[in-house]
Design a protein around this motif. Structure first.
Motif, PDB file in Angstrom:
ATOM      1  N   GLU A 155      25.355  38.605  21.564  1.00 53.25           N
ATOM      2  CA  GLU A 155      25.210  39.650  20.518  1.00 53.25           C
ATOM      3  C   GLU A 155      26.412  40.192  19.847  1.00 53.25           C
ATOM      4  O   GLU A 155      26.301  40.532  18.626  1.00 53.25           O
ATOM      5  CB  GLU A 155      24.177  40.951  21.193  1.00 53.25           C
ATOM      6  N   GLY A 156      27.433  40.343  20.876  1.00 49.47           N
ATOM      7  CA  GLY A 156      28.692  40.650  20.324  1.00 49.47           C
ATOM      8  C   GLY A 156      29.208  39.760  19.091  1.00 49.47           C
ATOM      9  O   GLY A 156      29.659  39.986  17.939  1.00 49.47           O
ATOM     10  N   TYR A 157      28.823  38.328  19.500  1.00 55.26           N
ATOM     11  CA  TYR A 157      29.504  37.233  18.484  1.00 55.26           C
ATOM     12  C   TYR A 157      28.700  37.491  17.238  1.00 55.26           C
ATOM     13  O   TYR A 157      28.924  37.304  16.222  1.00 55.26           O
ATOM     14  CB  TYR A 157      29.487  35.855  18.887  1.00 55.26           C
ATOM     15  N   GLN A 158      27.221  37.855  17.316  1.00 56.39           N
ATOM     16  CA  GLN A 158      26.359  37.859  16.140  1.00 56.39           C
ATOM     17  C   GLN A 158      26.757  39.106  15.254  1.00 56.39           C
ATOM     18  O   GLN A 158      26.662  38.907  14.077  1.00 56.39           O
ATOM     19  CB  GLN A 158      24.991  38.078  16.683  1.00 56.39           C
ATOM     20  N   VAL A 159      27.400  40.200  15.858  1.00 59.06           N
ATOM     21  CA  VAL A 159      27.789  41.318  15.224  1.00 59.06           C
ATOM     22  C   VAL A 159      28.998  41.070  14.345  1.00 59.06           C
ATOM     23  O   VAL A 159      29.057  41.253  13.420  1.00 59.06           O
ATOM     24  CB  VAL A 159      27.910  42.616  15.971  1.00 59.06           C
ATOM     25  N   TRP A 160      29.863  40.266  14.873  1.00 59.73           N
ATOM     26  CA  TRP A 160      31.016  39.712  14.336  1.00 59.73           C
ATOM     27  C   TRP A 160      30.833  38.861  13.152  1.00 59.73           C
ATOM     28  O   TRP A 160      31.460  39.057  11.909  1.00 59.73           O
ATOM     29  CB  TRP A 160      31.996  39.212  15.678  1.00 59.73           C
ATOM     30  N   LEU A 161      29.864  37.821  13.573  1.00 66.04           N
ATOM     31  CA  LEU A 161      29.581  36.920  12.384  1.00 66.04           C
ATOM     32  C   LEU A 161      28.901  37.623  11.344  1.00 66.04           C
ATOM     33  O   LEU A 161      29.192  37.157  10.035  1.00 66.04           O
ATOM     34  CB  LEU A 161      28.573  35.811  13.124  1.00 66.04           C
ATOM     35  N   ASP A 162      28.236  38.510  11.587  1.00 66.48           N
ATOM     36  CA  ASP A 162      27.374  39.288  10.446  1.00 66.48           C
ATOM     37  C   ASP A 162      28.297  39.987   9.544  1.00 66.48           C
ATOM     38  O   ASP A 162      28.333  40.373   8.258  1.00 66.48           O
ATOM     39  CB  ASP A 162      26.401  40.189  11.185  1.00 66.48           C
ATOM     40  N   GLN A 163      29.574  40.322  10.230  1.00 67.94           N
ATOM     41  CA  GLN A 163      30.673  41.090   9.140  1.00 67.94           C
ATOM     42  C   GLN A 163      31.558  39.998   8.660  1.00 67.94           C
ATOM     43  O   GLN A 163      31.970  40.344   7.564  1.00 67.94           O
ATOM     44  CB  GLN A 163      31.411  42.164  10.127  1.00 67.94           C
ATOM     45  N   LEU A 164      32.039  38.867   9.371  1.00 66.50           N
ATOM     46  CA  LEU A 164      32.900  37.964   8.906  1.00 66.50           C
ATOM     47  C   LEU A 164      32.251  37.015   7.774  1.00 66.50           C
ATOM     48  O   LEU A 164      32.985  36.782   7.110  1.00 66.50           O
ATOM     49  CB  LEU A 164      33.116  37.074  10.308  1.00 66.50           C
ATOM     50  N   ARG A 165      31.028  36.883   7.835  1.00 66.44           N
ATOM     51  CA  ARG A 165      30.323  35.939   6.738  1.00 66.44           C
ATOM     52  C   ARG A 165      30.738  36.364   5.547  1.00 66.44           C
ATOM     53  O   ARG A 165      31.182  35.884   4.359  1.00 66.44           O
ATOM     54  CB  ARG A 165      28.863  35.437   7.113  1.00 66.44           C
ATOM     55  N   PRO A 166      30.246  37.825   5.299  1.00 64.87           N
ATOM     56  CA  PRO A 166      30.399  38.433   3.756  1.00 64.87           C
ATOM     57  C   PRO A 166      32.023  38.443   3.462  1.00 64.87           C
ATOM     58  O   PRO A 166      32.258  38.439   2.415  1.00 64.87           O
ATOM     59  CB  PRO A 166      29.822  39.661   3.737  1.00 64.87           C
ATOM     60  N   ALA A 167      32.675  38.798   4.725  1.00 65.01           N
ATOM     61  CA  ALA A 167      34.236  38.760   4.374  1.00 65.01           C
ATOM     62  C   ALA A 167      34.658  37.553   3.891  1.00 65.01           C
ATOM     63  O   ALA A 167      35.539  37.308   2.909  1.00 65.01           O
ATOM     64  CB  ALA A 167      34.851  39.178   5.544  1.00 65.01           C
ATOM     65  N   LEU A 168      34.471  36.382   4.341  1.00 69.42           N
ATOM     66  CA  LEU A 168      34.717  35.096   3.849  1.00 69.42           C
ATOM     67  C   LEU A 168      34.170  34.749   2.625  1.00 69.42           C
ATOM     68  O   LEU A 168      34.994  34.215   1.640  1.00 69.42           O
ATOM     69  CB  LEU A 168      34.410  33.969   4.771  1.00 69.42           C
ATOM     70  N   GLU A 169      33.196  35.186   2.149  1.00 68.42           N
ATOM     71  CA  GLU A 169      32.826  34.969   0.775  1.00 68.42           C
ATOM     72  C   GLU A 169      33.555  35.940  -0.163  1.00 68.42           C
ATOM     73  O   GLU A 169      33.939  35.340  -0.982  1.00 68.42           O
ATOM     74  CB  GLU A 169      31.353  35.576   0.926  1.00 68.42           C
ATOM     75  N   VAL A 170      33.894  37.054   0.390  1.00 64.24           N
ATOM     76  CA  VAL A 170      34.718  37.801  -0.675  1.00 64.24           C
ATOM     77  C   VAL A 170      36.091  37.205  -0.793  1.00 64.24           C
ATOM     78  O   VAL A 170      36.714  36.744  -1.841  1.00 64.24           O
ATOM     79  CB  VAL A 170      35.137  39.068  -0.015  1.00 64.24           C
ATOM     80  N   LEU A 171      36.907  36.682   0.405  1.00 63.90           N
ATOM     81  CA  LEU A 171      37.913  35.843   0.407  1.00 63.90           C
ATOM     82  C   LEU A 171      38.033  34.607  -0.512  1.00 63.90           C
ATOM     83  O   LEU A 171      38.844  34.298  -1.143  1.00 63.90           O
ATOM     84  CB  LEU A 171      38.252  35.496   1.855  1.00 63.90           C
ATOM     85  N   PHE A 172      36.966  34.010  -0.432  1.00 66.90           N
ATOM     86  CA  PHE A 172      36.827  32.480  -1.212  1.00 66.90           C
ATOM     87  C   PHE A 172      36.614  32.871  -2.497  1.00 66.90           C
ATOM     88  O   PHE A 172      36.519  32.144  -3.404  1.00 66.90           O
ATOM     89  CB  PHE A 172      35.704  31.656  -0.719  1.00 66.90           C
ATOM     90  N   ALA A 173      35.905  33.935  -2.929  1.00 66.29           N
ATOM     91  CA  ALA A 173      35.612  34.303  -4.345  1.00 66.29           C
ATOM     92  C   ALA A 173      36.677  34.450  -5.077  1.00 66.29           C
ATOM     93  O   ALA A 173      36.533  34.427  -6.372  1.00 66.29           O
ATOM     94  CB  ALA A 173      34.465  35.503  -4.435  1.00 66.29           C
ATOM     95  N   GLY A 174      37.963  34.749  -4.796  1.00 65.36           N
ATOM     96  CA  GLY A 174      39.112  35.119  -5.597  1.00 65.36           C
ATOM     97  C   GLY A 174      40.044  34.751  -5.000  1.00 65.36           C
ATOM     98  O   GLY A 174      40.064  33.982  -3.996  1.00 65.36           O
ATOM     99  N   SER A 175      41.327  34.898  -5.705  1.00 64.25           N
ATOM    100  CA  SER A 175      42.667  34.473  -5.063  1.00 64.25           C
ATOM    101  C   SER A 175      43.052  35.690  -4.068  1.00 64.25           C
ATOM    102  O   SER A 175      42.320  36.790  -3.911  1.00 64.25           O
ATOM    103  CB  SER A 175      43.771  34.667  -6.026  1.00 64.25           C
ATOM    104  N   PRO A 176      44.097  35.253  -3.218  1.00 70.09           N
ATOM    105  CA  PRO A 176      44.564  36.276  -2.130  1.00 70.09           C
ATOM    106  C   PRO A 176      44.706  37.708  -2.876  1.00 70.09           C
ATOM    107  O   PRO A 176      45.065  37.683  -4.097  1.00 70.09           O
ATOM    108  CB  PRO A 176      45.769  35.619  -1.723  1.00 70.09           C
ATOM    109  N   THR A 177      44.052  38.707  -2.167  1.00 71.48           N
ATOM    110  CA  THR A 177      44.107  39.878  -2.656  1.00 71.48           C
ATOM    111  C   THR A 177      45.016  40.848  -1.885  1.00 71.48           C
ATOM    112  O   THR A 177      45.293  40.337  -0.743  1.00 71.48           O
ATOM    113  CB  THR A 177      42.651  40.247  -2.976  1.00 71.48           C
ATOM    114  N   THR A 178      45.111  41.968  -2.149  1.00 69.84           N
ATOM    115  CA  THR A 178      45.704  43.049  -1.400  1.00 69.84           C
ATOM    116  C   THR A 178      44.700  44.246  -0.823  1.00 69.84           C
ATOM    117  O   THR A 178      45.002  45.040  -0.252  1.00 69.84           O
ATOM    118  CB  THR A 178      46.848  43.752  -2.032  1.00 69.84           C
TER     119      THR A 178
END
Length: 186
Positions: A155-178
């Motif tokens: 369940e802990g990994y699932q909560v982490w994954l639920d936050q990480l997946r959209p974070a990676l989408e944001v990361l890939f959507a643009g150039s490195p950001t601040t």
């Protein structure tokens, strides 16, 4: 050609099924059980040589087990971010907050996370704060996410994954950001 992601960190990272969870990317799991920030600093040359498109970092909790100070952990995490950014200017970097543990560690972890959140922006790295979804009000990791106040349950990994997946989408959507990535609360 798929984009490459290197997951870097300690046993929490090592325990993740990243290639299974992110089959659309070329995934490397560089997590190693027991890794401290000192080991990560020592392994930076190999990490840099692999030159992934994205580096996802989770480190610091094992340093606390060795009673290292927040200043020590912050200094090492800053060194990691600085050296990665200098050597890999086009690589996207995501650094995650140190996870909550036993309440005795809460003040130190909050201090580390506060400093790294601020420093990440100076190195054009994104900061993902997982504290709000993993911690109880007293700073302890929620028992439904860890049976030993350190390692994650499924369940802990699932909560982490639920936050990480959209974070990676944001990361890939643009150039490195601040900017840091906001957490979606259920």
């Amino acid at each position: 050609m798929s984009l490459s992601i290197s997951f870097v960190g300690d046993g929490l990272t090592a325990g993740g099924s990243w290639a299974e969870w992110f089959p659309e990317y070329d995934v490397t799991n560089l997590g190693l059980s027991g890794n401290t920030t000192t080991e990560l600093v020592s392994g930076l040359d190999a990490m840099i040589a692999s030159a992934p498109d994205v580096i996802v970092i989770l480190a610091g909790t094992n340093d606390l087990g060795w009673r290292k100070s927040d200043e020590y952990v912050v200094r090492n995490l800053e060194t990691i971010l600085y050296r990665l950014r200098r050597a890999l200017p086009a690589t996207r970097i995501l650094i995650q907050s140190v996870f909550p543990r036993h309440p005795d560690f809460a003040l130190t972890i909050r201090s580390i996370n506060r400093h790294i959140r601020q420093y990440a922006a100076t190195q054009h790295a994104l900061y993902l704060d997982l504290w709000p979804v993993l911690a109880l009000a007293n700073g302890e990791i929620d028992p439904q996410f860890s049976s030993d106040q350190l390692h994650l349950t499924d369940e802990g990994y699932q909560v982490w994954l639920d936050q990480l997946r959209p974070a990676l989408e944001v990361l890939f959507a643009g150039s490195p950001t601040t900017s840091s990535i906001p957490i979606q609360h259920a």
